[in-house]
Design a protein around this motif. Structure first.
Motif, PDB file in Angstrom:
ATOM      1  N   PRO A 165      16.157  10.481 -30.416  1.00 40.69           N
ATOM      2  CA  PRO A 165      15.273  11.630 -31.087  1.00 40.69           C
ATOM      3  C   PRO A 165      14.680  10.671 -32.553  1.00 40.69           C
ATOM      4  O   PRO A 165      13.352  11.357 -32.922  1.00 40.69           O
ATOM      5  N   GLU A 166      14.081  10.201 -32.754  1.00 39.56           N
ATOM      6  CA  GLU A 166      14.243   8.969 -33.934  1.00 39.56           C
ATOM      7  C   GLU A 166      13.103   7.950 -32.905  1.00 39.56           C
ATOM      8  O   GLU A 166      11.996   7.827 -34.124  1.00 39.56           O
ATOM      9  N   VAL A 167      12.565   8.342 -31.521  1.00 43.07           N
ATOM     10  CA  VAL A 167      11.386   7.370 -31.463  1.00 43.07           C
ATOM     11  C   VAL A 167      10.304   9.097 -31.304  1.00 43.07           C
ATOM     12  O   VAL A 167      10.564   9.169 -30.274  1.00 43.07           O
ATOM     13  N   ALA A 168       8.828   7.639 -32.061  1.00 38.37           N
ATOM     14  CA  ALA A 168       8.189   8.820 -30.433  1.00 38.37           C
ATOM     15  C   ALA A 168       7.163   7.862 -29.957  1.00 38.37           C
ATOM     16  O   ALA A 168       5.973   8.625 -29.624  1.00 38.37           O
ATOM     17  N   PHE A 169       6.873   6.377 -30.063  1.00 37.98           N
ATOM     18  CA  PHE A 169       6.331   5.451 -29.535  1.00 37.98           C
ATOM     19  C   PHE A 169       7.347   4.108 -28.889  1.00 37.98           C
ATOM     20  O   PHE A 169       7.807   3.466 -29.874  1.00 37.98           O
ATOM     21  N   VAL A 170       7.042   4.437 -27.041  1.00 30.54           N
ATOM     22  CA  VAL A 170       7.555   3.011 -27.085  1.00 30.54           C
ATOM     23  C   VAL A 170       6.682   2.054 -26.545  1.00 30.54           C
ATOM     24  O   VAL A 170       5.898   2.028 -25.719  1.00 30.54           O
ATOM     25  N   MET A 171       6.568   1.009 -26.759  1.00 32.77           N
ATOM     26  CA  MET A 171       5.630  -0.172 -26.317  1.00 32.77           C
ATOM     27  C   MET A 171       6.418  -1.986 -25.530  1.00 32.77           C
ATOM     28  O   MET A 171       7.511  -2.474 -25.904  1.00 32.77           O
ATOM     29  N   PRO A 172       6.768  -1.610 -24.099  1.00 32.59           N
ATOM     30  CA  PRO A 172       6.980  -3.322 -23.818  1.00 32.59           C
ATOM     31  C   PRO A 172       5.820  -3.630 -24.350  1.00 32.59           C
ATOM     32  O   PRO A 172       4.793  -3.324 -23.750  1.00 32.59           O
ATOM     33  N   PHE A 173       6.165  -5.180 -23.942  1.00 31.51           N
ATOM     34  CA  PHE A 173       5.054  -6.420 -24.600  1.00 31.51           C
ATOM     35  C   PHE A 173       5.599  -7.589 -23.756  1.00 31.51           C
ATOM     36  O   PHE A 173       6.949  -8.218 -24.301  1.00 31.51           O
ATOM     37  N   GLU A 174       4.552  -8.643 -23.417  1.00 36.32           N
ATOM     38  CA  GLU A 174       5.173  -9.692 -23.344  1.00 36.32           C
ATOM     39  C   GLU A 174       4.391 -11.150 -23.565  1.00 36.32           C
ATOM     40  O   GLU A 174       2.885 -10.553 -24.142  1.00 36.32           O
ATOM     41  N   GLY A 189       9.564 -10.445 -21.694  1.00 36.17           N
ATOM     42  CA  GLY A 189       9.483  -9.791 -23.051  1.00 36.17           C
ATOM     43  C   GLY A 189      10.334  -8.886 -23.561  1.00 36.17           C
ATOM     44  O   GLY A 189      11.092  -9.124 -23.491  1.00 36.17           O
ATOM     45  N   GLN A 190       9.832  -8.122 -23.949  1.00 35.17           N
ATOM     46  CA  GLN A 190      10.457  -6.919 -25.109  1.00 35.17           C
ATOM     47  C   GLN A 190      10.093  -6.322 -24.630  1.00 35.17           C
ATOM     48  O   GLN A 190       8.960  -5.372 -24.008  1.00 35.17           O
ATOM     49  N   ILE A 191      10.339  -4.673 -25.907  1.00 36.54           N
ATOM     50  CA  ILE A 191      10.614  -3.377 -25.850  1.00 36.54           C
ATOM     51  C   ILE A 191      10.252  -2.962 -27.186  1.00 36.54           C
ATOM     52  O   ILE A 191      11.647  -3.186 -27.699  1.00 36.54           O
ATOM     53  N   TYR A 192       9.788  -2.501 -28.015  1.00 32.90           N
ATOM     54  CA  TYR A 192       9.938  -2.140 -29.370  1.00 32.90           C
ATOM     55  C   TYR A 192       9.401  -0.679 -29.742  1.00 32.90           C
ATOM     56  O   TYR A 192       8.716   0.676 -28.658  1.00 32.90           O
ATOM     57  N   ALA A 193      10.643   0.356 -29.327  1.00 30.88           N
ATOM     58  CA  ALA A 193      10.551   2.179 -29.427  1.00 30.88           C
ATOM     59  C   ALA A 193      10.427   2.268 -31.300  1.00 30.88           C
ATOM     60  O   ALA A 193      11.392   2.152 -31.779  1.00 30.88           O
ATOM     61  N   PHE A 194       9.351   2.752 -31.453  1.00 27.74           N
ATOM     62  CA  PHE A 194       8.999   2.836 -33.210  1.00 27.74           C
ATOM     63  C   PHE A 194       9.396   4.029 -33.155  1.00 27.74           C
ATOM     64  O   PHE A 194       9.049   5.108 -32.468  1.00 27.74           O
TER      65      PHE A 194
END
Length: 352
Positions: A165-174, A189-194
């Motif tokens: 519920p707290e996540v608005a955008f998810v960004m996998p990246f390397e 790589g990494q994943i940030y859930a903003f």
């Protein structure tokens, strides 16, 4: 490609409560080896920047994160029985995903300090995606079935993280290459859930709300800038590239994210991704340092946001880096020395 398209996921809860997911075409059944000692309690928070109108993240515990360890002490390598403990306490794996030991966002982020500017808890999630048990290698060097598994792992993580519920955008990246600050050489790589849509993503959202801007761009430029493709996916140098040899990869049909891909889409997208990285590596005859960013629909934007990848290479010649200096950092305007159409032609000439 493996005959099966079923992905198996094993969940392991680490000694400090963080989750580790082991993904593979086969069930993962190896026994536990050596666990890492629990790390510092994460204390991330957000502070509002009144001049830029955006959040800045603070996570002082990240100052002590692992920095360029010798290969024998790599925390992303599989841990052999009796061996040096790492993040993945099993002797082998296909792809591993674990909650970052030094997160910038955390689902249980504490209350922020009281300051004379607005603050907020840095709710969200940070994960590390380890592409292979091998300590060295590239996305291009992975077997085709491993890249296909990677696309499916991304899709699975999108589903899980966007359900928070707290996540608005998810960004996998390397982040790739010491030139851009990479401190662990194991392919990952990494994943940030903003908890919000980040400032660099908001203009993309607005553009897609106005119309199918990505497919309209493709219609206008045709195949003149293409460097790789098949019937389901295509890669091209955008005519508005901000980085030398910048490449975008997109499914030809509309998809808000890889979670809507079918089996053919997965195979096609993974194949183009591998070819693009191979061409970038072949451009100057050495691994290209780059940022590879996955842009999928933020929560609520699934009807019009077209999933795609943008790859930002950081070499402008074989021995010269592209630096983000005064104009880029101070004004936000990028200056590019080479023309995108020339770079597209050069990348087409590379033998992957």
């Amino acid at each position: 490609m493996t005959a099966s398209t079923q992905v198996h996921r094993r969940t392991h809860v680490k000694a400090d409560g963080r989750k580790l997911f082991l993904y593979g075409w086969r069930p993962h059944e190896l026994p536990l080896t050596e666990e890492l000692e629990p790390g510092p309690a994460p204390q991330p928070h957000l502070r509002w920047h009144p001049l830029r109108g955006e959040w800045v993240g603070y996570a002082s515990h990240r100052q002590e994160r692992t920095f360029k360890p010798p290969a024998e002490f790599c925390p992303l390598c599989p841990v052999q029985p009796g061996g040096f403990p790492g993040e993945i306490p099993f002797a082998d794996f296909e792809i591993a995903v674990f909650e970052n030991r030094f997160p910038a966002f955390h689902p249980d982020a504490p209350a922020p300090p009281e300051l004379p500017i607005p603050t907020a808890p840095a709710k969200g999630q940070c994960e590390v995606v380890v592409y292979s048990a091998a300590h060295s290698g590239t996305v291009a060097g992975l077997p085709a079935e491993r890249r296909e598994l990677m696309v499916r792992v991304w899709a699975d993580r999108y589903r899980d993280l966007l359900a928070m519920p707290e996540v608005a955008f998810v960004m996998p990246f390397e982040n790739r290459g010491e030139e851009i600050g990479v401190t662990l050489h194991h392919p990952h790589g990494q994943i940030y859930a903003f908890p919000f849509v980040p400032p660099a993503v908001a203009p993309l959202v607005e553009a897609f709300r106005k119309g199918p801007v990505l497919t309209e761009l493709r219609d206008r430029i045709g195949g003149a800038y293409d460097i790789a493709g098949n019937d389901r996916a295509v890669a091209f140098v955008p005519p508005c590239a901000r980085f030398p040899s910048e490449v975008w990869i997109m499914p030809r049909a509309f998809h808000p994210g890889p979670w809507t891909f079918d089996d053919a889409d997965v195979r096609a997208f993974a194949a183009v991704l591998g070819e693009v990285v191979a061409r970038l590596d072949g451009l100057y005859g050495k691994p290209m340092p780059y940022l590879c960013i996955l842009y999928a629909a933020p929560r609520g934007e699934e009807a019009h946001f077209h999933f795609h990848i943008q790859i930002y290479p950081f070499l402008r010649t074989a021995d010269r880096l592209k630096y983000l200096a005064g104009c880029e950092q101070g004004a936000g305007m990028f200056l590019v020395d080479g023309l995108p159409e020339q770079m597209a032609a050069r990348l087409r000439e590379v033998t992957p």
